[in-house]
Design a protein around this motif. Structure first.
Motif, PDB file in Angstrom:
ATOM      1  N   ALA A   1      30.742 -31.440  15.590  1.00  0.00           N
ATOM      2  CA  ALA A   1      29.646 -30.598  15.111  1.00  0.00           C
ATOM      3  C   ALA A   1      30.147 -29.170  14.881  1.00  0.00           C
ATOM      4  O   ALA A   1      30.810 -28.594  15.749  1.00  0.00           O
ATOM      5  CB  ALA A   1      28.499 -30.597  16.119  1.00  0.00           C
ATOM      6  N   TYR A   2      29.795 -28.622  13.711  1.00  0.00           N
ATOM      7  CA  TYR A   2      30.168 -27.243  13.382  1.00  0.00           C
ATOM      8  C   TYR A   2      29.072 -26.613  12.539  1.00  0.00           C
ATOM      9  O   TYR A   2      28.282 -27.298  11.892  1.00  0.00           O
ATOM     10  CB  TYR A   2      31.492 -27.213  12.589  1.00  0.00           C
TER      11      TYR A   2
ATOM     12  N   TYR B   1      29.680 -26.800  19.685  1.00  0.00           N
ATOM     13  CA  TYR B   1      30.553 -27.047  18.543  1.00  0.00           C
ATOM     14  C   TYR B   1      31.789 -27.825  18.962  1.00  0.00           C
ATOM     15  O   TYR B   1      32.184 -27.814  20.126  1.00  0.00           O
ATOM     16  CB  TYR B   1      30.958 -25.721  17.900  1.00  0.00           C
TER      17      TYR B   1
ATOM     18  N   ALA C   1      24.579 -28.928  13.726  1.00  0.00           N
ATOM     19  CA  ALA C   1      25.005 -28.664  15.102  1.00  0.00           C
ATOM     20  C   ALA C   1      23.886 -27.991  15.888  1.00  0.00           C
ATOM     21  O   ALA C   1      23.085 -27.236  15.343  1.00  0.00           O
ATOM     22  CB  ALA C   1      26.241 -27.771  15.106  1.00  0.00           C
TER      23      ALA C   1
END
Length: 223
Positions: free
Chosen positions: A182-183, A161, A156
Motif C-alpha cells: 500500500a502506498y 504504507y 492505503a
C-alpha cells in the motif's frame, strides 16, 4: 494452506458476476469496486494509437475485463493463480476469440515468458499482492516501448504504507500467507519513475456516493 488455495477459497465466497450490465452488454470494463463506475478500457491506449494489439491482465479473476478487451480485437492473456477462478472464466468466455487463460503466479509467468505486450494491467489483482521491487522490473521488461501499465486497488490507510499482512481467526491458527503493498498516489509516482516508467498518473477515484471508500488508480508508460 498455499496462496493458490487461499484464492480458491476466496473465489468460492464471491457471488457470480452479473450476466450483463445496465446497457445489456455481456462484457464491459470496470477499474473500481463499484459497478459500472470509473474509466473504461481507453486508459490502456498508447498515445497516438488505438487499442493495444496485445494485453496481459495479472490476476484476471472471473475474466470479464480481459474478455472485454479480446472482444474488441485485442490479443489477450488472462493470468490467475486460482484454478477455481480460471475454470469459471474458461467456462464463461471460452467462445471469445483472441483470448487465452493461464494459471500461474504473476512473477513466475513474467520470469518465464518471452512475450511482450502493449498493455499490462491489474484490477484489485496481482500487482496489489506483489512486491513492486519484484513485479515492476518484470512488467517493464515485458512492455513494448510506449506500452501502458495500469492498475487499481483500495487506497492505503493513512500512515500504513509498504508491505502489510492480514490475520484471520483472531490471531489463532495458521499464520497469514498473504501480503499486499500500500502506498499513497505520490509514493506510487516516485516508485514507478524509479523503475523506468514515465507519464505517471496516480489518483484516488472518488466513490459514486459521498463518504464511501475511493479507488486508487495508477497509469504509467514504459520508456
Amino acid at each position: 494452506m498455499t496462496t493458490a488455495q487461499f484464492w480458491g477459497d476466496y473465489a468460492q465466497t464471491k457471488p457470480s458476476p452479473r450476466e450483463t450490465n445496465a446497457a445489456g452488454e455481456r462484457t464491459w470494463f470496470n477499474w473500481t469496486q463499484y459497478p459500472e463506475h470509473g474509466p473504461d478500457e481507453e486508459i490502456l491506449c498508447r498515445q497516438g494509437f488505438g487499442m493495444p494489439e496485445r494485453a496481459l491482465e495479472l490476476g484476471c479473476g472471473s475474466g470479464r475485463n480481459i474478455a472485454h478487451l479480446a472482444s474488441r480485437g485485442v490479443t489477450s492473456v488472462g493470468l490467475d493463480l486460482s484454478d477455481v477462478q480460471l475454470s469459471r472464466a474458461r467456462a464463461k468466455w471460452g467462445d471469445v476469440e483472441r483470448l487465452h487463460f493461464v494459471q500461474m503466479e504473476a512473477t513466475e509467468f513474467l520470469g518465464k515468458t518471452e512475450d511482450r505486450y502493449d498493455a499490462v494491467f491489474s484490477i484489485f489483482g496481482a500487482l496489489w499482492f506483489t512486491d513492486p521491487a519484484v513485479s515492476l522490473p518484470l512488467v517493464h521488461d515485458h512492455l513494448n516501448p510506449g506500452g501502458v501499465l495500469a492498475f487499481s486497488h483500495a487506497p492505503a490507510i493513512d500512515g500504513c504504507y509498504g508491505a502489510q499482512g492480514a490475520y484471520k481467526g483472531r490471531f489463532a491458527g495458521a499464520p497469514p500467507i498473504l501480503r499486499r503493498w500500500a502506498y499513497t498516489p505520490q509514493m506510487w509516482t516516485g516508485i514507478l519513475l524509479n523503475y523506468g516508467f514515465m507519464d505517471v498518473s496516480a489518483v484516488i477515484l472518488p466513490a459514486p456516493h459521498a463518504g464511501d471508500l475511493g479507488t486508487l488508480h495508477v497509469r504509467a508508460v514504459r520508456i
